[in-house]
Design a protein around this motif. Sequence first.
Motif, PDB file in Angstrom:
ATOM      1  N   VAL A  52       0.845  -1.200   0.000  1.00 58.38           N
ATOM      2  CA  VAL A  52       0.000   0.000   0.000  1.00 58.38           C
ATOM      3  C   VAL A  52       0.876   1.243   0.000  1.00 58.38           C
ATOM      4  O   VAL A  52       0.638   2.181  -0.759  1.00 58.38           O
ATOM      5  N   THR A  63      -3.811   8.614  -4.698  1.00 54.84           N
ATOM      6  CA  THR A  63      -4.712   7.579  -4.188  1.00 54.84           C
ATOM      7  C   THR A  63      -5.815   8.195  -3.341  1.00 54.84           C
ATOM      8  O   THR A  63      -6.844   7.560  -3.125  1.00 54.84           O
ATOM      9  N   ARG A  68     -13.445   4.675  -1.216  1.00 60.45           N
ATOM     10  CA  ARG A  68     -13.146   3.772  -0.095  1.00 60.45           C
ATOM     11  C   ARG A  68     -13.209   2.326  -0.559  1.00 60.45           C
ATOM     12  O   ARG A  68     -12.413   1.507  -0.131  1.00 60.45           O
ATOM     13  N   LYS A  71      -9.974   1.454  -2.308  1.00 61.08           N
ATOM     14  CA  LYS A  71      -8.893   1.325  -1.320  1.00 61.08           C
ATOM     15  C   LYS A  71      -9.009  -0.001  -0.574  1.00 61.08           C
ATOM     16  O   LYS A  71      -8.021  -0.718  -0.402  1.00 61.08           O
ATOM     17  N   PHE A 113      -6.111   1.021   4.542  1.00 63.17           N
ATOM     18  CA  PHE A 113      -5.498   1.762   3.434  1.00 63.17           C
ATOM     19  C   PHE A 113      -5.345   3.232   3.826  1.00 63.17           C
ATOM     20  O   PHE A 113      -4.272   3.820   3.662  1.00 63.17           O
ATOM     21  N   GLU A 114      -6.404   3.816   4.354  1.00 66.83           N
ATOM     22  CA  GLU A 114      -6.370   5.241   4.698  1.00 66.83           C
ATOM     23  C   GLU A 114      -5.389   5.535   5.832  1.00 66.83           C
ATOM     24  O   GLU A 114      -4.748   6.586   5.835  1.00 66.83           O
ATOM     25  N   GLU A 117      -2.046   5.473   4.122  1.00 65.09           N
ATOM     26  CA  GLU A 117      -1.990   6.666   3.284  1.00 65.09           C
ATOM     27  C   GLU A 117      -1.673   7.900   4.144  1.00 65.09           C
ATOM     28  O   GLU A 117      -0.804   8.702   3.810  1.00 65.09           O
TER      29      GLU A 117
END
Length: 134
Positions: A52, A63, A68, A71, A113-114, A117
């Motif tokens: 990721v 990204t 969502r 992701k 993922f967030e 990120e």
Amino acid sequence: MSQTEGARLFREAWIAGVRRHFPGEPKAGYVTPWDDTPQWERDAAGAVYEQVRQFVEVSGGRTAKLSREQKGRFVAICWTAQMFKHFEDPKPGYVADWSGLPPWQQETDADIFEAIEESGRTGETEEAREKTLG
């Protein structure tokens, strides 16, 4: 951030997501603290964290424009590949396609993922600050 630190971030984001999205009381294994997490799972978490992180990096941070669902799907696919790496014949639930995952798990994967990120953005900010102050 080292891969071990990234793996821990992944695990912490997973636990937070499970606590936020799981309906009712989650299984103990879903919220096992890092120190009690099996080595294969630590390795898988580190690998997915790195996938990721690199995806965010090579995308130039764009990204953020992904949905969502996109992701979460990326995390789920990366995790599925790790299950095939670590298990000869993984349980069907470990390798279920996105549509076969329960909604709480889809939301948790997107949260992961967030979190990764965001950790990249935080790291960039800290590096820029160090250059400015240094």
